[in-house]
Motif scaffolding. Structure first.
Motif, PDB file in Angstrom:
ATOM      1  N   PHE A 127       0.868  -1.184   0.000  1.00  0.00           N
ATOM      2  CA  PHE A 127       0.000   0.000   0.000  1.00  0.00           C
ATOM      3  C   PHE A 127       0.899   1.226   0.000  1.00  0.00           C
ATOM      4  CE2 PHE A 127      -3.078   3.024   1.595  1.00  0.00           C
ATOM      5  CZ  PHE A 127      -4.338   2.495   1.378  1.00  0.00           C
ATOM      6  N   THR A 128       0.741   2.116  -0.928  1.00  0.00           N
ATOM      7  CA  THR A 128       1.512   3.371  -1.103  1.00  0.00           C
ATOM      8  C   THR A 128       3.006   3.212  -0.785  1.00  0.00           C
ATOM      9  OG1 THR A 128       0.899   4.289   1.065  1.00  0.00           O
ATOM     10  CG2 THR A 128      -0.502   4.838  -0.802  1.00  0.00           C
ATOM     11  N   LEU A 129       3.419   3.422   0.476  1.00  0.00           N
ATOM     12  CA  LEU A 129       4.858   3.351   0.751  1.00  0.00           C
ATOM     13  C   LEU A 129       5.243   2.207   1.677  1.00  0.00           C
ATOM     14  CD1 LEU A 129       4.552   4.758   3.624  1.00  0.00           C
ATOM     15  CD2 LEU A 129       5.247   6.858   2.486  1.00  0.00           C
ATOM     16  N   SER A 130       4.414   1.163   1.715  1.00  0.00           N
ATOM     17  CA  SER A 130       4.746  -0.021   2.509  1.00  0.00           C
ATOM     18  C   SER A 130       4.686  -1.310   1.681  1.00  0.00           C
ATOM     19  CB  SER A 130       3.775  -0.167   3.686  1.00  0.00           C
ATOM     20  OG  SER A 130       4.343   0.293   4.875  1.00  0.00           O
ATOM     21  N   LEU A 152       0.442  -4.516   9.057  1.00  0.00           N
ATOM     22  CA  LEU A 152      -0.840  -4.545   8.349  1.00  0.00           C
ATOM     23  C   LEU A 152      -0.765  -5.436   7.120  1.00  0.00           C
ATOM     24  CD1 LEU A 152      -1.760  -0.742   8.476  1.00  0.00           C
ATOM     25  CD2 LEU A 152      -2.319  -2.541  10.104  1.00  0.00           C
ATOM     26  N   ALA A 175       8.579   0.634   2.918  1.00  0.00           N
ATOM     27  CA  ALA A 175       8.864   0.061   4.236  1.00  0.00           C
ATOM     28  C   ALA A 175       8.479  -1.411   4.317  1.00  0.00           C
ATOM     29  CB  ALA A 175       8.112   0.842   5.307  1.00  0.00           C
ATOM     30  N   HIS A 235       7.620  -3.675   7.637  1.00  0.00           N
ATOM     31  CA  HIS A 235       7.476  -3.581   9.090  1.00  0.00           C
ATOM     32  C   HIS A 235       8.364  -4.603   9.806  1.00  0.00           C
ATOM     33  CE1 HIS A 235       5.526  -1.911  12.524  1.00  0.00           C
ATOM     34  NE2 HIS A 235       4.881  -3.002  12.863  1.00  0.00           N
ATOM     35  N   ASP A 238      12.343   0.810   7.580  1.00  0.00           N
ATOM     36  CA  ASP A 238      11.419   1.910   7.341  1.00  0.00           C
ATOM     37  C   ASP A 238      11.445   2.240   5.849  1.00  0.00           C
ATOM     38  OD1 ASP A 238       9.717   4.088   8.031  1.00  0.00           O
ATOM     39  OD2 ASP A 238      10.800   4.308   9.924  1.00  0.00           O
ATOM     40  N   TYR A 239      10.563   3.134   5.406  1.00  0.00           N
ATOM     41  CA  TYR A 239      10.733   3.676   4.056  1.00  0.00           C
ATOM     42  C   TYR A 239      11.987   4.536   4.031  1.00  0.00           C
ATOM     43  CZ  TYR A 239       7.733   7.111   6.473  1.00  0.00           C
ATOM     44  OH  TYR A 239       7.174   7.956   7.393  1.00  0.00           O
ATOM     45  N   THR A 293      -6.063   1.463   6.218  1.00  0.00           N
ATOM     46  CA  THR A 293      -5.153   0.358   5.942  1.00  0.00           C
ATOM     47  C   THR A 293      -5.309  -0.786   6.935  1.00  0.00           C
ATOM     48  OG1 THR A 293      -3.609   1.697   7.206  1.00  0.00           O
ATOM     49  CG2 THR A 293      -3.342   1.679   4.813  1.00  0.00           C
ATOM     50  N   ALA A 304      -0.222   4.067   5.284  1.00  0.00           N
ATOM     51  CA  ALA A 304       0.476   2.784   5.303  1.00  0.00           C
ATOM     52  C   ALA A 304       1.832   2.902   6.001  1.00  0.00           C
ATOM     53  CB  ALA A 304       0.676   2.267   3.880  1.00  0.00           C
ATOM     54  N   PRO A 308       4.633   2.581   8.667  1.00  0.00           N
ATOM     55  CA  PRO A 308       4.737   1.597   9.760  1.00  0.00           C
ATOM     56  C   PRO A 308       4.379   2.193  11.127  1.00  0.00           C
ATOM     57  CG  PRO A 308       6.876   1.973   8.700  1.00  0.00           C
ATOM     58  CD  PRO A 308       5.850   2.655   7.873  1.00  0.00           C
ATOM     59  N   MET A 343       1.250   1.012  12.657  1.00  0.00           N
ATOM     60  CA  MET A 343       1.208  -0.424  12.992  1.00  0.00           C
ATOM     61  C   MET A 343       1.797  -0.695  14.362  1.00  0.00           C
ATOM     62  SD  MET A 343       2.733  -1.812   9.353  1.00  0.00           S
ATOM     63  CE  MET A 343       2.348  -0.948   7.826  1.00  0.00           C
ATOM     64  N   ASN A 366      -3.560  -4.984  14.305  1.00  0.00           N
ATOM     65  CA  ASN A 366      -3.166  -4.691  12.934  1.00  0.00           C
ATOM     66  C   ASN A 366      -3.979  -5.577  12.014  1.00  0.00           C
ATOM     67  OD1 ASN A 366      -1.259  -2.752  13.521  1.00  0.00           O
ATOM     68  ND2 ASN A 366       0.422  -4.197  13.674  1.00  0.00           N
ATOM     69  N   ALA A 367      -4.812  -4.964  11.204  1.00  0.00           N
ATOM     70  CA  ALA A 367      -5.709  -5.740  10.356  1.00  0.00           C
ATOM     71  C   ALA A 367      -5.485  -5.365   8.896  1.00  0.00           C
ATOM     72  CB  ALA A 367      -7.148  -5.501  10.797  1.00  0.00           C
TER      73      ALA A 367
END
Lengths: 321, 256
Positions: free
Chosen positions: A29-32, A197, A252, A254, A258-259, B52, B67, B69, B72, B78-79
């Motif tokens: 999603f976008t930046l992850s 996520l 990123a 998790h 990180d990004y 998200t 999104a 981190p 999170m 976190n779903a």
């Protein structure tokens, strides 16, 4: 079950499972957790006319669009948060008419993947009634019903279980040819673990005909099965596994990194002009045999700075200006 | 001279509108800031969640995207998107969503998709993301806008996110069970919607701003007869906003 025949390089996975013209969905999603190592490989192999189906996509989508790999897309959002409120190459391509494009919302796209995963032809929702998402088509009428393009973008109908006038939006299900994901871990049995996520990754994977997963780590089956509550997908839904440490960079991942604010800022700048964008592709993708060569060109100090704190999952105090 | 910026005022004004204990849906930018401000200052028992799937994260650092981190970490759970949108529209929850847009009309309908003809746009924006969903399903919506004539228009070029649609009971007639915009927070003041006609009116102007200026920068006629002056931010609000919420000024931008 093991990884025999499934564990391969990004090059092999893309050659085997992604073809020009395919309908493709990207995880993250976008930046992850963008599947960057796989996307670099798609660009290097010069695939064309991909039909992207996206909820909110950022870096991976923008590179694919900018490199001319995409002919058609359905999308809810093309942006990178503060680094690019609208993805730069995406904006340019849409304004120039280089793309056949149709808009949905994030919930609508997620529901469409979910419907596809459940084997349903469609799914009903209340979101979007009376908006231009419902009223305006992006694809031309002559493309309707051809290949994977749905015969109707969507339909608004009365809820058959209520008094007339209770409107719902019916959305066509999605079953992409291939879904590309980047996960934190894959077991030697193919089991996939996603930390943080999951976005709509699991619906996208279960809806697809083929699934490629790149990952930070490959861990023993015994280890990943010690805590099955944490697992996202069984190995039998995965066609190819690519071991790609830092495989989501500059987005990123998790608990791993990180990004990369510096890289994203630099990209935002060079993406604005054709020449500098081409130079970016030449240096960082075409000029690399594989993703490891891309990583070797990055500043090791920058990679050190984005290393995630093992408890927080991101890099606290990272300079993100 | 004011010793605070427009963005600081907007984030604090939006935070003040949040009832304590609210369930807040935040997007990027100012909306992220407002949700964090509400949680830290005006409505400490409120919870923030993101489309998200990040549900009630600690928000020790300001996320730069939904999104990030940082949404999170230290969260209740976190779903994913399906779960988050189920919460957004949940019958039991009075969810409040923060949204921004490129254009707004007199009934609070928003455009975040494109300017000009949709199929051949002059300017393309990111698109709905979850904005259309928030505007469709949340209990209420608070909108952020830069107050400019080209943004406050009689009719949006593309209706991405439904407000009060054509006013009156048109939203209900369209099939929505609840929701609709509560307020628009701009760099000049706060606008609300008439209880029956659902047409936008000027509710508050910031210190040093005239109602004439607001009308001049709005592309349609506004009822300004009820406008009162907004209280300036107090020291505690500014201190928490600057020192705790966005110390790197990632979203606030340059200081006053």
């Amino acid at each position: 079950m093991d990884l025999t025949g499934k564990l391969m390089t990004a090059k092999q996975a893309v050659e085997k499972f992604v073809h020009s013209g395919d309908q493709v969905s990207l995880g993250g999603f976008t930046l992850s957790r963008n599947p960057m190592s796989l996307v670099h490989e798609i660009i290097r192999q010069g695939l064309k006319d991909l039909y992207l189906v996206c909820h909110s996509q950022g870096q991976a989508m923008d590179l694919l669009v900018g490199a001319g790999c995409v002919g058609r897309m359905e999308i809810a959002y093309g942006g990178l948060g503060r680094f690019a409120p609208t993805c730069v190459r995406f904006r340019r391509a849409v304004q120039q008419g280089d793309l056949s494009l149709e808009d949905y919302s994030n919930y609508q796209m997620s529901l469409r993947f979910w419907a596809g995963a459940m084997g349903l032809p469609m799914i009903a929702t209340k979101t979007g009634l009376n908006t231009d998402i419902v009223k305006k088509d992006g694809f031309s009428p002559e493309d309707r019903g051809k290949g994977k393009v749905p015969g109707l973008k969507l339909a608004v109908q009365d809820n058959p279980f209520a008094e007339p006038g209770d409107k719902v939006v019916l959305l066509p299900a999605l079953n992409p040819d291939v879904t590309l994901l980047h996960a934190q871990q894959v077991g030697t049995d193919g089991t996939v673990r996603i930390k943080g996520l999951s976005f709509a990754d699991l619906e996208q994977a279960r809806a697809a005909d083929r699934v490629i997963v790149s990952c930070e780590e490959i861990v023993p089956k015994e280890q990943i099965r010690q805590d099955p509550d944490q697992n996202a997908l069984p190995g039998f839904l995965v066609d190819a596994v690519v071991h790609a440490p830092l495989g989501a960079h500059p987005t990123a991942c998790h608990y791993f990194y990180d990004y990369d604010p510096q890289h994203l800022k630099m990209y935002g700048k060079v993406a604005k002009e054709n020449e500098s964008f081409q130079a970016y592709l030449d240096k960082w993708i075409y000029g690399c045999r594989d993703f490891e060569e891309y990583l070797a060109k990055l500043d090791p100090a920058a990679l050190e700075r984005i290393k995630a704190d093992p408890v927080l999952g991101y890099a606290p105090g990272l300079d993100r200006r | 001279m004011a010793d605070y910026t427009d963005k600081e005022m907007m984030a604090l004004c939006a935070g003040r509108l949040v009832p304590n204990g609210a369930v807040l849906f935040a997007g990027t930018g100012l909306s992220m800031l407002a949700a964090t401000v509400a949680k830290r200052i005006h409505a400490p028992e409120s919870v923030v969640f993101f489309e998200t799937g990040g549900i009630d994260p600690a928000l020790d650092e300001l996320p730069l995207a939904v999104a990030d981190p940082r949404v999170m970490s230290g969260s209740a759970m976190n779903a994913g998107l399906i779960e988050a949108f189920s919460i957004l529209g949940h019958r039991r929850l009075s969810t409040i969503a923060f949204l921004g847009a490129a254009q707004i009309d007199p009934y609070g309908n928003l455009n975040s998709t494109a300017l000009g003809d949709y199929r051949h746009p002059k300017v393309r924006f990111p698109g709905s993301g979850g904005a259309c969903d928030a505007a469709s399903l949340a209990w209420g919506v608070i909108i952020f806008m830069q107050h400019e004539k080209k943004r406050f228009v009689p009719k949006v070029d593309y209706l991405t996110s439904p407000g009060w649609l054509d006013g009156g009971d048109s939203r209900q007639k369209a099939g929505f069970k609840r929701g609709g915009p509560l307020a628009v927070v701009t760099n000049l003041g706060i606008l609300k919607f008439h209880p029956e006609t659902k047409h936008m009116y000027l509710a508050e102007v910031y210190p040093g701003v005239s109602v004439e200026e607001v009308q001049e920068k709005t592309g349609f006629e506004l009822d300004v007869s009820q406008a009162v002056e907004t209280p300036a931010p107090n020291e505690q609000e500014l201190r928490i906003l600057r020192e705790e919420v966005d110390p790197q000024r990632l979203i606030l931008g340059p200081a006053a």
